[in-house]
Design a protein around this motif. Structure first.
Motif, PDB file in Angstrom:
ATOM      1  N   GLY A  11       6.215  -2.844  -0.902  1.00  0.00           N
ATOM      2  CA  GLY A  11       5.375  -3.388  -1.956  1.00  0.00           C
ATOM      3  C   GLY A  11       3.919  -3.584  -1.570  1.00  0.00           C
ATOM      4  O   GLY A  11       3.545  -3.542  -0.394  1.00  0.00           O
ATOM      5  N   MET A  12       3.101  -3.841  -2.585  1.00  0.00           N
ATOM      6  CA  MET A  12       1.670  -3.987  -2.376  1.00  0.00           C
ATOM      7  C   MET A  12       1.283  -5.412  -1.971  1.00  0.00           C
ATOM      8  O   MET A  12       0.237  -5.617  -1.370  1.00  0.00           O
ATOM      9  N   SER A  14       0.105  -7.959  -3.582  1.00  0.00           N
ATOM     10  CA  SER A  14      -1.249  -8.252  -4.060  1.00  0.00           C
ATOM     11  C   SER A  14      -1.529  -9.744  -4.212  1.00  0.00           C
ATOM     12  O   SER A  14      -2.687 -10.167  -4.152  1.00  0.00           O
ATOM     13  N   THR A  19      -5.785  -6.762   2.515  1.00  0.00           N
ATOM     14  CA  THR A  19      -5.979  -5.317   2.375  1.00  0.00           C
ATOM     15  C   THR A  19      -4.848  -4.516   3.004  1.00  0.00           C
ATOM     16  O   THR A  19      -4.571  -3.394   2.591  1.00  0.00           O
ATOM     17  N   PRO A  21      -0.673  -4.052   4.208  1.00  0.00           N
ATOM     18  CA  PRO A  21       0.638  -4.481   3.702  1.00  0.00           C
ATOM     19  C   PRO A  21       0.954  -5.899   4.179  1.00  0.00           C
ATOM     20  O   PRO A  21       0.674  -6.266   5.322  1.00  0.00           O
ATOM     21  N   GLY A  56       5.964   2.054   1.694  1.00  0.00           N
ATOM     22  CA  GLY A  56       5.346   2.633   0.508  1.00  0.00           C
ATOM     23  C   GLY A  56       3.853   2.455   0.589  1.00  0.00           C
ATOM     24  O   GLY A  56       3.127   3.315   1.053  1.00  0.00           O
ATOM     25  N   TYR A  57       3.381   1.275   0.192  1.00  0.00           N
ATOM     26  CA  TYR A  57       1.952   0.960   0.172  1.00  0.00           C
ATOM     27  C   TYR A  57       1.361   1.004   1.581  1.00  0.00           C
ATOM     28  O   TYR A  57       1.848   0.321   2.487  1.00  0.00           O
ATOM     29  N   LYS A  58       0.326   1.831   1.760  1.00  0.00           N
ATOM     30  CA  LYS A  58      -0.381   1.961   3.034  1.00  0.00           C
ATOM     31  C   LYS A  58       0.599   2.069   4.207  1.00  0.00           C
ATOM     32  O   LYS A  58       0.457   1.412   5.236  1.00  0.00           O
ATOM     33  N   TYR A  73      11.096   6.146   2.737  1.00  0.00           N
ATOM     34  CA  TYR A  73       9.904   6.094   1.894  1.00  0.00           C
ATOM     35  C   TYR A  73      10.280   5.859   0.442  1.00  0.00           C
ATOM     36  O   TYR A  73      11.076   6.606  -0.128  1.00  0.00           O
ATOM     37  N   GLU A  75       8.518   6.326  -2.650  1.00  0.00           N
ATOM     38  CA  GLU A  75       7.298   6.935  -3.170  1.00  0.00           C
ATOM     39  C   GLU A  75       6.868   6.311  -4.492  1.00  0.00           C
ATOM     40  O   GLU A  75       5.719   6.480  -4.930  1.00  0.00           O
ATOM     41  N   TYR A  77       6.630   3.028  -4.972  1.00  0.00           N
ATOM     42  CA  TYR A  77       6.449   1.626  -4.592  1.00  0.00           C
ATOM     43  C   TYR A  77       5.604   0.848  -5.596  1.00  0.00           C
ATOM     44  O   TYR A  77       5.761  -0.373  -5.738  1.00  0.00           O
ATOM     45  N   ASP A  78       4.712   1.534  -6.298  1.00  0.00           N
ATOM     46  CA  ASP A  78       3.840   0.859  -7.263  1.00  0.00           C
ATOM     47  C   ASP A  78       4.457   0.785  -8.657  1.00  0.00           C
ATOM     48  O   ASP A  78       3.856   0.213  -9.575  1.00  0.00           O
TER      49      ASP A  78
END
Length: 230
Positions: A11-12, A14, A19, A21, A56-58, A73, A75, A77-78
């Motif tokens: 996940g991101m 956020s 910046t 993971p 996934g993310y970065k 992976y 792909e 993830y977003d």
């Protein structure tokens, strides 16, 4: 028994506002969240324990930090949540049960020592904290026999919170894979567990770790609280 271990880290993240993971967030002792997890895993099960990270993310930052791990992976993830990351990991796993955890949980090393016997006996479980029941967290209720009956953020009258460290037995894994394939992309993996309980009578034990620390780091205040323990 040395289990297969999965860390969900696609996940991101956020909400924490970093910046990198979220599992690469540095703790006050200089380790990252994921390094603390690796240290706990190796302490409980030995330095050769196989760990698979769902990325996934970065992802390149996690791969660089943990080059000896295995990677799966996600792909999407977003566009997907932890249900689909776990599904990918379980499909890629070998024969036997799987211990998995969210990649943002800072936890007491003794948590894995406490659950080691249940893993050795190959019984499915979720770790829980009965000391707090927050509206924002995944909560649970149990059946008359003491097994998990409900597991979600919308549970009413929850007995406690799910911590995010779980195990699916070798005999139950196929059932969970089947249900994870049915849930919505934005569902958490707990929805797959709930469906497996409803559809197949999956028996999942709650293991109480309320006396030990386990902090899921979503916000800055969670990180501050985690840093009080490490």
């Amino acid at each position: 028994m040395t289990p297969q271990v999965v860390i969900l880290a696609a996940g991101m993240g956020s909400r924490l506002g970093r910046t990198l993971p979220k599992p690469l967030t540095e703790l006050s002792d200089g380790r990252t969240i994921m390094q603390q997890q690796f240290d706990n895993i190796h302490r409980a099960f030995g330095p050769r324990t196989s760990v698979t990270i769902v990325v996934g993310y970065k992802l390149e930052h996690i791969v660089e930090a943990f080059p000896d791990a295995n990677f799966v992976y996600n792909e999407q993830y977003d566009q997907t949540n932890t249900s689909k990351s776990l599904l990918r990991a379980l499909n890629a796993s070998g024969t036997g049960g799987v211990l998995w955890m969210n990649g943002d949980v800072v936890f007491d090393p003794r948590v894995l020592e406490r659950v080691a016997r249940t893993i050795a006996e190959d019984r499915s479980f979720v770790t829980v904290n009965t000391a707090t029941v927050s509206d924002e967290e995944v909560k649970y209720r149990t059946s008359a026999e003491g097994f998990i009956s409900e597991l979600s953020k919308t549970v009413v009258g929850g007995l406690g919170e799910a911590v995010g460290i779980n195990y699916i037995s070798s005999s139950d894994k196929a059932q969970l894979i089947r249900q994870l394939g049915k849930v919505d992309d934005q569902d958490y993996f707990e929805r797959g567990i709930e469906l497996a309980i409803e559809a197949s009578g999956l028996l999942v034990e709650p293991i109480d770790i309320s006396d030990l620390y386990a902090v899921e780091v979503d916000f800055a205040e969670d990180l501050d609280r985690a840093n009080l323990f490490v």
